[in-house]
Design a protein around this motif. Structure first.
Motif, PDB file in Angstrom:
ATOM      1  N   HIS A  32     -30.071  51.263   5.395  1.00  0.00           N
ATOM      2  CA  HIS A  32     -30.200  50.486   7.137  1.00  0.00           C
ATOM      3  C   HIS A  32     -30.895  51.145   8.679  1.00  0.00           C
ATOM      4  O   HIS A  32     -30.920  50.746   8.727  1.00  0.00           O
ATOM      5  CB  HIS A  32     -28.513  51.102   6.890  1.00  0.00           C
ATOM      6  CG  HIS A  32     -27.648  49.417   6.546  1.00  0.00           C
ATOM      7  ND1 HIS A  32     -26.643  49.117   6.444  1.00  0.00           N
ATOM      8  CD2 HIS A  32     -28.042  48.808   5.131  1.00  0.00           C
ATOM      9  CE1 HIS A  32     -26.112  48.347   5.612  1.00  0.00           C
ATOM     10  NE2 HIS A  32     -27.568  47.853   5.154  1.00  0.00           N
ATOM     11  N   GLN A  33     -30.438  52.574   7.825  1.00  0.00           N
ATOM     12  CA  GLN A  33     -30.588  53.858   9.486  1.00  0.00           C
ATOM     13  C   GLN A  33     -32.746  53.387   9.730  1.00  0.00           C
ATOM     14  O   GLN A  33     -33.189  52.698  10.528  1.00  0.00           O
ATOM     15  CB  GLN A  33     -30.640  55.261   8.739  1.00  0.00           C
ATOM     16  CG  GLN A  33     -31.144  55.746  10.167  1.00  0.00           C
ATOM     17  CD  GLN A  33     -30.558  55.676  11.111  1.00  0.00           C
ATOM     18  OE1 GLN A  33     -29.053  55.532  10.945  1.00  0.00           O
ATOM     19  NE2 GLN A  33     -31.401  55.665  13.035  1.00  0.00           N
ATOM     20  N   ASN A  35     -34.214  50.532   8.975  1.00  0.00           N
ATOM     21  CA  ASN A  35     -34.262  49.375   9.017  1.00  0.00           C
ATOM     22  C   ASN A  35     -33.756  48.632  10.815  1.00  0.00           C
ATOM     23  O   ASN A  35     -34.197  48.233  11.523  1.00  0.00           O
ATOM     24  CB  ASN A  35     -33.203  48.318   8.623  1.00  0.00           C
ATOM     25  CG  ASN A  35     -34.190  47.099   7.186  1.00  0.00           C
ATOM     26  OD1 ASN A  35     -35.362  47.500   7.050  1.00  0.00           O
ATOM     27  ND2 ASN A  35     -33.601  48.393   5.933  1.00  0.00           N
ATOM     28  N   TYR A  36     -32.351  49.786  11.174  1.00  0.00           N
ATOM     29  CA  TYR A  36     -32.233  50.038  12.392  1.00  0.00           C
ATOM     30  C   TYR A  36     -33.566  50.053  13.449  1.00  0.00           C
ATOM     31  O   TYR A  36     -33.781  49.578  14.266  1.00  0.00           O
ATOM     32  CB  TYR A  36     -31.386  51.246  12.790  1.00  0.00           C
ATOM     33  CG  TYR A  36     -30.273  50.531  12.167  1.00  0.00           C
ATOM     34  CD1 TYR A  36     -29.483  49.199  11.610  1.00  0.00           C
ATOM     35  CD2 TYR A  36     -29.368  52.154  11.912  1.00  0.00           C
ATOM     36  CE1 TYR A  36     -28.208  49.270  10.905  1.00  0.00           C
ATOM     37  CE2 TYR A  36     -27.903  51.844  11.272  1.00  0.00           C
ATOM     38  CZ  TYR A  36     -27.419  50.476  10.885  1.00  0.00           C
ATOM     39  OH  TYR A  36     -26.555  50.173  10.344  1.00  0.00           O
ATOM     40  N   LEU A  39     -36.301  47.620  13.302  1.00  0.00           N
ATOM     41  CA  LEU A  39     -35.732  46.377  14.236  1.00  0.00           C
ATOM     42  C   LEU A  39     -35.585  46.236  15.962  1.00  0.00           C
ATOM     43  O   LEU A  39     -35.730  45.535  16.586  1.00  0.00           O
ATOM     44  CB  LEU A  39     -33.781  46.095  13.946  1.00  0.00           C
ATOM     45  CG  LEU A  39     -33.774  44.535  13.824  1.00  0.00           C
ATOM     46  CD1 LEU A  39     -34.460  43.921  13.396  1.00  0.00           C
ATOM     47  CD2 LEU A  39     -31.682  44.100  13.701  1.00  0.00           C
ATOM     48  N   TYR A  40     -35.005  47.884  16.203  1.00  0.00           N
ATOM     49  CA  TYR A  40     -34.983  48.326  18.179  1.00  0.00           C
ATOM     50  C   TYR A  40     -36.567  47.915  18.030  1.00  0.00           C
ATOM     51  O   TYR A  40     -36.809  47.829  19.059  1.00  0.00           O
ATOM     52  CB  TYR A  40     -34.485  49.534  17.443  1.00  0.00           C
ATOM     53  CG  TYR A  40     -34.185  49.513  18.958  1.00  0.00           C
ATOM     54  CD1 TYR A  40     -33.544  49.851  19.709  1.00  0.00           C
ATOM     55  CD2 TYR A  40     -35.422  50.995  19.460  1.00  0.00           C
ATOM     56  CE1 TYR A  40     -33.069  50.106  21.294  1.00  0.00           C
ATOM     57  CE2 TYR A  40     -35.697  50.812  20.635  1.00  0.00           C
ATOM     58  CZ  TYR A  40     -34.465  50.962  21.522  1.00  0.00           C
ATOM     59  OH  TYR A  40     -34.886  51.513  23.290  1.00  0.00           O
ATOM     60  N   HIS A  43     -37.292  44.628  18.856  1.00  0.00           N
ATOM     61  CA  HIS A  43     -36.313  44.147  19.839  1.00  0.00           C
ATOM     62  C   HIS A  43     -37.056  44.913  21.106  1.00  0.00           C
ATOM     63  O   HIS A  43     -36.946  43.423  21.924  1.00  0.00           O
ATOM     64  CB  HIS A  43     -34.958  44.817  19.232  1.00  0.00           C
ATOM     65  CG  HIS A  43     -34.140  44.357  20.623  1.00  0.00           C
ATOM     66  ND1 HIS A  43     -32.611  44.528  20.837  1.00  0.00           N
ATOM     67  CD2 HIS A  43     -34.332  43.212  21.963  1.00  0.00           C
ATOM     68  CE1 HIS A  43     -31.777  44.119  21.475  1.00  0.00           C
ATOM     69  NE2 HIS A  43     -32.962  43.069  22.203  1.00  0.00           N
ATOM     70  N   TYR A  98     -26.070  48.314  13.943  1.00  0.00           N
ATOM     71  CA  TYR A  98     -27.504  48.077  14.778  1.00  0.00           C
ATOM     72  C   TYR A  98     -27.094  47.744  16.092  1.00  0.00           C
ATOM     73  O   TYR A  98     -27.478  48.370  17.315  1.00  0.00           O
ATOM     74  CB  TYR A  98     -27.687  46.584  14.266  1.00  0.00           C
ATOM     75  CG  TYR A  98     -29.080  46.902  15.244  1.00  0.00           C
ATOM     76  CD1 TYR A  98     -30.597  47.234  15.610  1.00  0.00           C
ATOM     77  CD2 TYR A  98     -29.348  45.143  16.189  1.00  0.00           C
ATOM     78  CE1 TYR A  98     -31.400  47.143  16.349  1.00  0.00           C
ATOM     79  CE2 TYR A  98     -30.720  45.512  17.761  1.00  0.00           C
ATOM     80  CZ  TYR A  98     -31.332  46.281  17.222  1.00  0.00           C
ATOM     81  OH  TYR A  98     -32.303  45.570  18.233  1.00  0.00           O
ATOM     82  N   SER A  99     -25.948  47.552  16.185  1.00  0.00           N
ATOM     83  CA  SER A  99     -24.936  47.416  17.593  1.00  0.00           C
ATOM     84  C   SER A  99     -24.622  48.994  18.235  1.00  0.00           C
ATOM     85  O   SER A  99     -25.332  49.108  19.385  1.00  0.00           O
ATOM     86  CB  SER A  99     -23.877  46.363  17.584  1.00  0.00           C
ATOM     87  OG  SER A  99     -23.823  45.280  17.391  1.00  0.00           O
ATOM     88  N   PHE A 101     -26.234  51.431  16.815  1.00  0.00           N
ATOM     89  CA  PHE A 101     -27.495  52.093  17.124  1.00  0.00           C
ATOM     90  C   PHE A 101     -28.669  51.854  18.966  1.00  0.00           C
ATOM     91  O   PHE A 101     -28.817  52.549  19.522  1.00  0.00           O
ATOM     92  CB  PHE A 101     -28.375  51.680  16.365  1.00  0.00           C
ATOM     93  CG  PHE A 101     -30.334  52.277  16.383  1.00  0.00           C
ATOM     94  CD1 PHE A 101     -29.799  53.600  15.620  1.00  0.00           C
ATOM     95  CD2 PHE A 101     -31.251  51.794  17.084  1.00  0.00           C
ATOM     96  CE1 PHE A 101     -31.293  53.757  15.605  1.00  0.00           C
ATOM     97  CE2 PHE A 101     -32.357  52.261  16.765  1.00  0.00           C
ATOM     98  CZ  PHE A 101     -32.698  53.556  16.460  1.00  0.00           C
ATOM     99  N   SER A 123     -30.387  46.010  25.091  1.00  0.00           N
ATOM    100  CA  SER A 123     -29.413  45.864  24.918  1.00  0.00           C
ATOM    101  C   SER A 123     -28.546  45.499  24.925  1.00  0.00           C
ATOM    102  O   SER A 123     -27.357  44.767  24.183  1.00  0.00           O
ATOM    103  CB  SER A 123     -29.115  47.496  24.156  1.00  0.00           C
ATOM    104  OG  SER A 123     -30.460  47.688  23.537  1.00  0.00           O
TER     105      SER A 123
END
Length: 1004
Positions: A32-33, A35-36, A39-40, A43, A98-99, A101, A123
């Protein structure tokens, strides 16, 4: 055409990049970390793509919109997935992570820029859009979608930064609305989300009368029907001094895991602050024992150690062991290896001071729990040091006494003598404490002077209060020392003589408080070789007290007559002061006699010494008009009757006469005496050969029917219930009266009575087949009286419906339930035809024209709930029931469609189950049987109903929703599962009485 900002990448790539990230995220949480970050980056790159509009005056966030659409597409794929699917749960966790992060990234950027940029960030705009998108699914028809939406909101809401007021208001309303969702899973997530949202709520901004989120959550924790919802509220609500009372109330929750969580996840977790030693120097947390009130500590101990589940009791014992470690000094937990004997004693004394020793049971249970669970503490206790006994305080005496009793309970009596001073030394300690009490009483402060100085009066009042508190503490300490003396070993003759002389001397002095008489008598009983010696000593003390007062001899009567004259109090001699002094001595002597008689198990004839006390003290006291003397005299006489059969026979009428005219306090004591005598001398009063047994039962029944005072009513019910459980009273009328009292709206507020009967009826019915058959026999007569009273009832309180009562009797007379409750003690219950007999009784009652359609409908629906055994020893019972059903359906069929269908369904079930028994059934053959002649005469006399005949209207109050189906739906759980009493009516101002007919004087 306006120019575009150079794009670092193609927006169309989002449609392929985001699915890859979510695919990895749903596989495992380990990536997950990584992929954060990925994804960021997508974004941020997408947010950089904008489009100028209105000639460059504004920008269109093209990239952010494309990212949001792609993200929403991934999110909508998760929403329909049912609860418990791991891939969906990991995806929701990834979205929440993710929120957090991106919120942390924004905080870092603002820190670097010193907060100069106050504009919305990508964000913040993304999170606002995400919440708005999720809110659309709060009202979805699919419960799974509502659950996933609320789950995403609950996990994301804590990471929201600043949001506009409109979004906050919409979010608040939507979550509060979901708190009333019909699905427990949805309500659970709503509770979690609301607890996080509640921190940002300002109560001053709410309208008048509008509840806050905290109030709503507290109501959900207390009243929601789902244990999961209550558990979520318990674990997510903040633990502070405002919410602590509501959290402690969950120690009485119906769900055992929730009760356990209060002790493990609340009280133990927050006992010491989590930041102790780092950010805080105080080791006293919100639930630290020193931060709680005495009432809260006692509630925790009482509910925890008294719980019916072992897991809850274990959690409570573990918490009390922790309290011992943290209660002293700064409140921090001590290391196990740093304990010595003196340290253990001081820790335990500090622990005892947490409780009010006036509520001695709570403190004793708590200390005994510590001894049982903390072996390291129990093994280090030693009271042999002289320093411990130098100053006797209530806590020190209490600790020694409880320790000694625990040693006896664990069969370690040798530890008592090894850990305590010798008996002689303890006798001197008791003597010192008693002399200090005598000196303290003699030095009581004088009353304040009669002047106008308010300050002087206040000081005098404070001095009297402190003096009284000190006296009570000294009395308590002496009482604990005497209780300790009861378990000592008196094989040491010197110590035994010293203790005996001391205790006897204390009893002979009127300075010894009456509360300590029983404790002193217990010590004498432990030292006396037999009961006769104890009686001799007490009689000597009584004579010394009366002789010292100069009181003359009594009338010397030994036999108690039935015609004792209460108005003949004798001739009063002497001045008023002498009379008052003589009465005080008599009260003291009667208290000694009561304590002595309570400890005597032999017969009156074996202890002839009692004859003098009976004639000189007890009988004259019974004749006195003063309430205190007469009460103690009657109690003493009742105790004598328990050990003297002939005296009980001659005195019983005297106690019965006292019940009629005595005030409530005396009436309660006399009724207790009557029931005790009946229980002890069973054969003499209620046995098979007793001539007055029926008269006694009639007297008790009339008393129960006419009594209106709640305490007396409850005592009567408890006494009669004991007699019936013991099989001493088998009268069906008395049983019927108990049922009517149980369901009467007039007893709805008498919780002691309701609780007793709610336990009594199942236990009584299930204990034997004869009792169940007795319950069957009273059903129809009771039902007739109930229906009449129900239709005539005009009070504001709601009365239990006949349909509910019928279901209760189905449960009480169920032979299968009886076999389950008896746990193998009753065999062959599956073949018991009691419900066949009950069905026959009900069908016979349905021929009656006195019932209205609702009453008949209740009986018809009751038939479908009866148990039909697979095997029947007497096949004639089945044929008889079939005959009654056939005649009912042809001659007096119910007019209500629901009742008619229920009756037809039961008839079909009966014919199908007993097809073999009914194969050669012939009504003509049955008519030849002599024992059925009355039945056929009854059936032949019935006039069939005409189809066009209208049912006669019945007078009575108008009732709402009298459908039996509705009533049985709402009460089936209470009547078939638990043993709870019938629904309590709402109390109104109307004081109407519920009068059950047939017996005109019967007031329930």
């Amino acid at each position: 055409m306006p120019a575009r900002t150079p794009a670092p990448f193609d927006l169309d790539s989002l449609k392929s990049a985001l699915p890859k990230i979510f695919d990895q995220a749903q596989t495992t949480a380990a990536n997950h970390q990584k992929n954060y970050v990925a994804l960021y980056k997508l974004h941020s790159d997408a947010a950089a793509i904008t489009e100028s509009v209105q000639n460059g005056k504004s920008l269109r966030l093209v990239g952010e919109r494309a990212f949001e659409e792609s993200f929403n597409d991934m999110l909508t794929r998760v929403l329909p997935v049912k609860k418990g699917t791991s891939v969906a749960d990991r995806t929701v966790k990834f979205i929440a992570g993710y929120s957090k992060f991106i919120t942390d990234k924004d905080a870092e950027l603002r820190t670097k820029s010193d907060g100069a940029d106050d504009d919305d960030t990508p964000s913040e705009r993304f999170l606002s859009h995400l919440v708005k998108f999720l809110l659309k699914g709060c009202t979805a028809k699919d419960k799974v979608v509502r659950f996933r939406v609320l789950q995403c909101i609950a996990d994301t809401i804590a990471n929201l930064g600043a949001i506009d007021e409109d979004l906050y208001a919409t979010l608040r309303v939507s979550l509060l609305d979901r708190l009333r969702d019909k699905e427990p899973t949805v309500r659970t997530q709503a509770v979690i989300a609301l607890t996080k949202l509640s921190y940002s709520e300002d109560p001053s901004e709410l309208d008048d009368g509008e509840p806050t989120i905290f109030d709503t959550l507290l109501d959900a924790m207390a009243y929601d029907t789902s244990a999961d919802v209550r558990r979520a509220a318990l674990l997510n609500l903040p633990t502070n001094f405002q919410t602590l009372p509501a959290l402690l109330a969950r120690t009485r929750d119906v769900d055992a895991p929730i009760r356990k969580l209060v002790y493990t996840a609340i009280l133990e977790k927050y006992c010491i602050p989590s930041n102790y030693g780092a950010d805080s120097d105080s080791a006293v947390g919100v639930t630290h024992p020193r931060a709680l009130t005495i009432a809260q500590r006692e509630t925790i101990v009482r509910n925890g150690l008294g719980d019916r589940e072992e897991s809850v009791r274990t959690a409570a014992r573990h918490l009390l062991g922790l309290w011992v470690d943290v209660v002293r000094a700064d409140g921090s937990k001590k290391e196990d290896g740093a304990r010595s004997g003196d340290t253990v004693i001081e820790d335990l004394i500090a622990f005892i001071k947490l409780f009010d020793l006036a509520e001695i049971t709570v403190a004793e249970d708590a200390l005994a729990s510590v001894f049982q669970t903390r072996v390291d503490i129990y093994e280090h206790i030693d009271f042999s040091s002289e320093d411990y006994w130098a100053t006797i305080t209530p806590e020190r005496a209490f600790l020694a006494r409880v320790f000694a009793e625990q040693c006896i309970a664990k069969e370690e009596a040798h530890r008592v003598e090894a850990s305590l001073p010798v008996v002689t030394a303890m006798a001197f300690r008791i003597q010192e404490a008693y002399l200090a009490l005598v000196e303290h009483v003699s030095a009581s402060p004088a009353p304040a002077a009669d002047d106008d100085d308010d300050e002087t009066d206040a000081d005098a009042e404070d001095a009297r209060t402190r003096h009284e508190e000190s006296r009570l503490e000294q009395e308590f300490a002496i009482g604990e020392l005497l209780r300790l003396g009861r378990v000592r070993d008196y094989s040491d003759e010197i110590g035994r003589r010293k203790t005996f002389a001391l205790v006897r001397g204390m009893l002979a002095q009127d300075v010894l408080p009456e509360a300590l008489l029983a404790r002193s008598l217990d010590v004498l009983r432990a030292m006396s070789p037999n009961e006769r010696d104890l009686i001799r000593v007490v009689v000597e003390v009584v004579h010394e007290l009366r002789d010292a007062d100069g009181d003359g001899e009594g009338d010397g009567d030994v036999t108690v007559k039935e015609d004792v004259d209460f108005d003949d109090a004798g001739t009063e001699m002497g001045s008023p002061q002498e009379k008052e002094r003589a009465d005080a001595v008599d009260l003291r002597c009667l208290a000694l006699c009561i304590g002595m008689l309570e400890r005597v198990n032999g017969t009156f004839e074996e202890n002839s010494t009692l004859e003098g006390i009976l004639g000189e003290l007890i009988i004259p006291a019974v004749k006195r008009r003063e309430m205190a003397l007469r009460e103690k005299g009657l109690v003493s006489l009742g105790l004598c009757c328990l050990i003297a059969r002939r005296m009980a026979l001659s005195s019983f009428q005297l106690f019965l006469s006292q019940v009629q005219s005595a005030p409530e306090v005396l009436k309660l004591r006399v009724l207790q005496i009557i029931f005790d005598i009946l229980m002890v001398h069973e054969g003499a009063f209620l046995g098979a050969g007793s001539a007055n047994g029926a008269r006694i039962v009639d007297f008790l029944q009339q008393l129960l029917e006419a009594e209106e005072r709640p305490r007396v009513q409850a005592l009567l019910v408890i006494g009669v219930a004991k007699l019936m459980l013991a099989g001493m009273v088998t009268d069906e009328r008395m049983l019927q009266t108990l049922v009517l009292v149980f369901i009467s709206p007039d007893t709805a507020g008498n919780q002691e009575l309701r609780q007793c009967l709610s336990y009594f009826f199942p236990v009584y019915a299930y204990s034997s087949a004869a009792n169940q058959d007795r319950m069957r026999k009273i059903f129809i007569p009771m039902y007739e009286r109930l229906t009449q009273a129900y239709h005539d009832w005009d009070g504001e309180e709601e009365m239990v419906t006949p349909a509910q009562v019928a279901l209760m009797f189905v449960d009480w007379t169920d032979p299968v339930r009886a076999e389950e409750a008896a746990k193998g003690l009753r065999k062959g219950s599956a073949k018991d035809p009691i419900h066949l007999n009950l069905a026959a009784d009900v069908v016979k009652a349905l021929f009656s024209v006195d019932y209205d359609k609702d009453d008949k409908k209740a009986l018809c629906q009751m038939l479908g709930k009866l148990y039909l055994p697979d095997e029947v020893d007497d096949e004639d019972k089945v044929r008889l029931l079939k005959l009654l059903l056939s005649n009912l359906r042809t001659r007096r069929p119910p007019r209500d469609t629901t009742a008619k269908n229920a009756l037809a369904k039961f008839d079909a079930a009966l014919s199908k189950k007993y097809e073999a028994q009914l194969a050669n059934f012939s009504e003509d053959e049955f008519r030849q049987l002599e024992e059925l002649r009355d039945l056929f005469e009854f059936l032949d006399d019935i006039i069939p109903d005409e189809d066009d005949e209208d049912e006669a209207p019945r007078k009575g109050r108008k009732r709402r929703s009298m459908s039996v189906a509705t009533e049985t739906t709402t009460t089936s759980a209470a009547t078939s599962g638990d043993r709870s009493p019938p629904p309590s009516p709402r109390h109104g101002k109307n004081k109407a009485k519920c009068v059950f007919p047939i017996k005109p004087a019967l007031l329930c």
